[in-house]
Design a protein around this motif. Structure first.
Motif, PDB file in Angstrom:
ATOM      1  N   ALA A  72       1.331  23.934  75.874  1.00 28.92           N
ATOM      2  CA  ALA A  72       0.048  24.710  76.127  1.00 28.92           C
ATOM      3  C   ALA A  72      -0.681  24.076  77.385  1.00 28.92           C
ATOM      4  CB  ALA A  72      -0.854  24.682  74.768  1.00 28.92           C
ATOM      5  N   ARG A  87      -5.946  25.793  79.157  1.00 30.07           N
ATOM      6  CA  ARG A  87      -6.970  25.835  78.016  1.00 30.07           C
ATOM      7  C   ARG A  87      -7.931  26.791  78.285  1.00 30.07           C
ATOM      8  NH1 ARG A  87      -6.016  20.508  76.110  1.00 30.07           N
ATOM      9  NH2 ARG A  87      -3.749  20.122  76.530  1.00 30.07           N
ATOM     10  N   PHE A 115      -2.731  27.736  75.882  1.00 29.79           N
ATOM     11  CA  PHE A 115      -1.948  28.653  76.300  1.00 29.79           C
ATOM     12  C   PHE A 115      -0.630  28.547  77.074  1.00 29.79           C
ATOM     13  CE2 PHE A 115      -6.111  30.772  75.511  1.00 29.79           C
ATOM     14  CZ  PHE A 115      -5.602  32.157  74.994  1.00 29.79           C
ATOM     15  N   THR A 118       0.808  30.221  79.519  1.00 28.52           N
ATOM     16  CA  THR A 118       0.804  30.574  81.023  1.00 28.52           C
ATOM     17  C   THR A 118      -0.863  30.773  81.286  1.00 28.52           C
ATOM     18  OG1 THR A 118       1.079  32.927  80.137  1.00 28.52           O
ATOM     19  CG2 THR A 118       3.053  31.950  80.577  1.00 28.52           C
ATOM     20  N   GLU A 153      -1.699  34.513  80.058  1.00 29.44           N
ATOM     21  CA  GLU A 153      -2.204  34.673  78.866  1.00 29.44           C
ATOM     22  C   GLU A 153      -3.664  34.080  78.589  1.00 29.44           C
ATOM     23  OE1 GLU A 153       2.028  34.204  76.422  1.00 29.44           O
ATOM     24  OE2 GLU A 153       1.138  32.372  77.098  1.00 29.44           O
ATOM     25  N   ALA A 154      -3.914  33.105  79.409  1.00 30.65           N
ATOM     26  CA  ALA A 154      -5.302  32.500  78.926  1.00 30.65           C
ATOM     27  C   ALA A 154      -6.230  33.539  79.852  1.00 30.65           C
ATOM     28  CB  ALA A 154      -5.404  31.171  79.677  1.00 30.65           C
ATOM     29  N   TRP A 214      -6.793  36.749  77.483  1.00 28.95           N
ATOM     30  CA  TRP A 214      -7.637  36.248  76.312  1.00 28.95           C
ATOM     31  C   TRP A 214      -9.412  36.575  76.966  1.00 28.95           C
ATOM     32  CZ3 TRP A 214     -11.748  33.577  74.826  1.00 28.95           C
ATOM     33  CH2 TRP A 214     -12.036  33.609  73.355  1.00 28.95           C
ATOM     34  N   LEU A 253      -8.884  31.920  69.206  1.00 30.70           N
ATOM     35  CA  LEU A 253      -8.175  31.371  70.117  1.00 30.70           C
ATOM     36  C   LEU A 253      -7.102  30.326  69.621  1.00 30.70           C
ATOM     37  CD1 LEU A 253     -10.940  29.501  72.192  1.00 30.70           C
ATOM     38  CD2 LEU A 253      -9.213  31.026  73.123  1.00 30.70           C
ATOM     39  N   PRO A 254      -5.864  30.724  70.191  1.00 29.98           N
ATOM     40  CA  PRO A 254      -4.840  29.902  69.476  1.00 29.98           C
ATOM     41  C   PRO A 254      -4.830  28.201  69.660  1.00 29.98           C
ATOM     42  CG  PRO A 254      -4.254  30.639  71.721  1.00 29.98           C
ATOM     43  CD  PRO A 254      -5.331  31.359  71.504  1.00 29.98           C
TER      44      PRO A 254
END
Length: 241
Positions: free
Chosen positions: A168, A171, A191, A193, A196-197, A200, A212-213
């Protein structure tokens, strides 16, 4: 009553050179009457000052732009000249970190009473403290500040500079302010990539609320000194909506 304009303590001082004078005028002086000091610290000898400033002029500019300015003033007390560095940043903790890593004592740059909202919980408080100390470990890739009273939120995308092998390395910081309660929450997600961030963030700004993951970390290899080497901090170009 509007808050007083910040005192930069530059009476009887001149810019060290023409380039400094022009840069200070265009980045700080031209919007002086729209700046509010949220935090400030001055060294006992008066040679250096550190400020966290809110720039009210940004609210009339490009939507989403960072509204905070970290300002470091350096004065030559004998020549009566000054130089400066500054950065536009989206979160107070990031501005504080920027100043701390330029010599400001960490316990001297807290927000003044009544300036900004207060952390709503211990998670927020702990994350802000960590960002203040570790902010130079990340590069700012993107941010968006929404000052809609019904949805005061800020999203930030960072890239870890010293943990590239992490699952990850990107961030997301997400701050939400409750103006009625005078508080805010700050959360962090990890995240794999940047796409992906950013996705979101786009979904959150579009009204979709999703957790948030968690940030997943892996053990870092260490050098002979027992510390992991970090590449020099660089700030990639920002991405604006």
């Amino acid at each position: 009553m509007s808050p007083p304009e910040p005192d930069f303590r530059l009476d009887d001082f001149e810019a060290a050179d023409e380039r400094t004078e022009e840069a200070f005028s265009h980045t700080i002086g031209i919007e002086h009457d729209m700046l509010t000091a949220l935090a400030e610290h001055h060294t006992p000898d008066g040679s250096q000052s550190y400020y966290v400033l809110h720039n009210g002029a940004v609210t009339w500019g490009i939507p989403g732009e960072p509204q905070l300015v970290a300002l470091h003033l350096q004065r030559d007390m004998e020549r009566r000249t000054f130089r400066f560095e500054h950065a536009q940043l989206p979160l107070p903790a990031m501005a504080q970190s920027w100043l701390i890593h330029r010599g400001c004592p960490p316990d001297a740059i807290g927000l003044m009473r009544g300036m900004g909202t207060a952390p709503a919980d211990e998670t927020t408080r702990a994350l802000e403290q960590r960002l203040m100390g570790d902010g130079d470990h990340f590069a700012l890739l993107h941010s968006y500040t929404r000052d809609d009273p019904d949805d005061m939120t800020t999203v930030v995308v960072l890239r870890a500079l010293d943990d590239q092998r992490s699952p990850a390395p990107f961030r997301v910081l997400h701050e939400e302010a409750d103006t009625d309660a005078g508080t805010h929450t700050l959360r962090e997600g990890g995240f794999a990539t940047v796409a992906e961030a950013l996705q979101w963030c786009d979904k959150r700004l579009g009204g979709e609320v999703a957790p948030l993951p968690p940030v997943r970390l892996m053990a870092r290899s260490t050098g002979p000194s027992g510390t992991a080497p970090a590449p020099p901090a660089q700030r990639p170009p920002g991405r604006n909506r």
